[in-house]
Design an enzyme around this catalytic site. Structure first.
Site, mmCIF file in Angstrom:
data_model
loop_
_atom_site.group_PDB
_atom_site.id
_atom_site.type_symbol
_atom_site.label_atom_id
_atom_site.label_comp_id
_atom_site.label_asym_id
_atom_site.label_seq_id
_atom_site.Cartn_x
_atom_site.Cartn_y
_atom_site.Cartn_z
ATOM 1 N N HIS A 9 -5.161 -3.592 0.326
ATOM 2 C CA HIS A 9 -5.758 -3.624 -1.002
ATOM 3 C C HIS A 9 -6.929 -4.607 -1.058
ATOM 4 O O HIS A 9 -7.025 -5.557 -0.281
ATOM 5 C CB HIS A 9 -4.705 -4.014 -2.049
ATOM 6 C CG HIS A 9 -4.136 -5.381 -1.845
ATOM 7 N ND1 HIS A 9 -4.787 -6.536 -2.224
ATOM 8 C CD2 HIS A 9 -2.966 -5.788 -1.292
ATOM 9 C CE1 HIS A 9 -4.051 -7.586 -1.915
ATOM 10 N NE2 HIS A 9 -2.938 -7.163 -1.339
ATOM 11 N N ARG A 60 -1.969 -3.626 -7.251
ATOM 12 C CA ARG A 60 -3.175 -3.889 -6.460
ATOM 13 C C ARG A 60 -3.364 -2.852 -5.351
ATOM 14 O O ARG A 60 -4.494 -2.496 -5.029
ATOM 15 C CB ARG A 60 -3.148 -5.312 -5.890
ATOM 16 C CG ARG A 60 -1.956 -5.678 -5.022
ATOM 17 C CD ARG A 60 -1.884 -7.188 -4.870
ATOM 18 N NE ARG A 60 -0.870 -7.670 -3.938
ATOM 19 C CZ ARG A 60 0.388 -7.937 -4.273
ATOM 20 N NH1 ARG A 60 0.802 -7.729 -5.516
ATOM 21 N NH2 ARG A 60 1.238 -8.415 -3.374
ATOM 22 N N GLU A 87 4.338 -5.710 -0.197
ATOM 23 C CA GLU A 87 4.037 -6.915 0.573
ATOM 24 C C GLU A 87 5.343 -7.614 0.970
ATOM 25 O O GLU A 87 6.399 -7.385 0.363
ATOM 26 C CB GLU A 87 3.150 -7.837 -0.274
ATOM 27 C CG GLU A 87 2.790 -9.184 0.341
ATOM 28 C CD GLU A 87 2.054 -9.073 1.657
ATOM 29 O OE1 GLU A 87 2.670 -8.636 2.645
ATOM 30 O OE2 GLU A 87 0.871 -9.453 1.710
ATOM 31 N N HIS A 182 -0.413 -3.552 2.010
ATOM 32 C CA HIS A 182 -0.577 -5.001 1.933
ATOM 33 C C HIS A 182 -0.704 -5.607 3.330
ATOM 34 O O HIS A 182 -0.329 -4.988 4.324
ATOM 35 C CB HIS A 182 0.612 -5.605 1.200
ATOM 36 C CG HIS A 182 0.835 -4.985 -0.144
ATOM 37 N ND1 HIS A 182 0.315 -5.519 -1.306
ATOM 38 C CD2 HIS A 182 1.494 -3.851 -0.502
ATOM 39 C CE1 HIS A 182 0.651 -4.739 -2.323
ATOM 40 N NE2 HIS A 182 1.369 -3.725 -1.872
#
Length: 232
Positions: A9, A60, A87, A182
């Site tokens: 991202h 995100r 993440e 991520h």
């Protein structure tokens, strides 16, 4: 040949503030939105046309996927969101400023928490409001599978079953697949794709908004890889 595109991202608001983010849901900064748009432009210029996109359940990553596909005129392709691409969970470090944390615990300890393969940060307690069991997007999951902290090793352990069960079949079906996720969930995939050792993966960094393109053979073994930003 197949193309697997790994896209971290764009810069998030907490990246900008130098905070440990993990599973906390923050949006892209202005720079992050620009990076997401540029990622789409780079993929389009490279002639890439992903047929499906996989992303996490965090804003995100979703917004980065959406914005990059919008540039490419491919908002219509299937988007599969799954928590296993989230993440790495930073446990009790979530939300803390990285510099301030280093001042409190020491640079060496924070470096171990951030960069080692198997050492997780301190865990959250179950009643901590930052614990994912309090987030409605995970309400249908068994609470036992929700982490209170994670190392990269733990992240790899949840990413790989999803890769094998969902991403691999997509690669077998389509010529081009995009994974917008991520830094650490993508590092887990890089470790697998490149056969990196536990030690070697600790030195791998993935830049925000920079599409990494892996060319795979019929057995999904890596033939080549490259950064579109560097190529441009």
């Amino acid at each position: 040949m197949k193309r697997l595109i790994l896209l971290r991202h764009g810069q998030s608001t907490w990246n900008l503030e130098n905070r440990f983010t993990g599973w906390h849901d923050v949006d892209l900064s202005d720079q992050g939105r620009a990076e997401a748009t540029q990622a789409g432009e780079l993929m389009q210029s490279a002639g890439l046309a992903p047929a499906v996109v996989f992303t996490s359940v965090l804003t995100r990553a979703i917004r980065t996927a959406f914005m990059s596909l919008d540039v490419m005129g491919r908002l219509w392709i299937p988007m599969i969101k799954d928590w296993r691409l989230n993440e790495r969970h930073y446990g009790a470090l979530t939300g803390l400023n990285k510099s301030e944390t280093a001042a409190e615990y020491g640079d060496e300890q924070v470096h171990v928490w951030r960069r080692s393969f198997a050492t997780p940060p301190p865990p959250l307690t179950d009643d901590d409001p930052r614990h994912p069991r309090h987030d409605p997007r995970y309400a249908d999951l068994d609470p036992a599978c929700l982490p209170d902290t994670e190392s990269l090793k733990d992240t790899l352990a949840r990413v790989m079953p999803f890769y094998d069960a969902d991403i691999v079949p997509a690669l077998q079906r389509y010529d081009s697949v995009l994974v917008a996720a991520h830094g650490n969930s993508l590092r887990a995939l890089v470790k697998h794709l490149e056969g990196l050792s536990d030690e070697a993966i600790t030195g791998v960094e993935i830049a925000t908004g920079d599409p990494l393109v892996y060319t795979l053979d019929a057995d999904l073994d890596v033939i080549d890889k490259g950064s579109l930003r560097e190529a441009g």
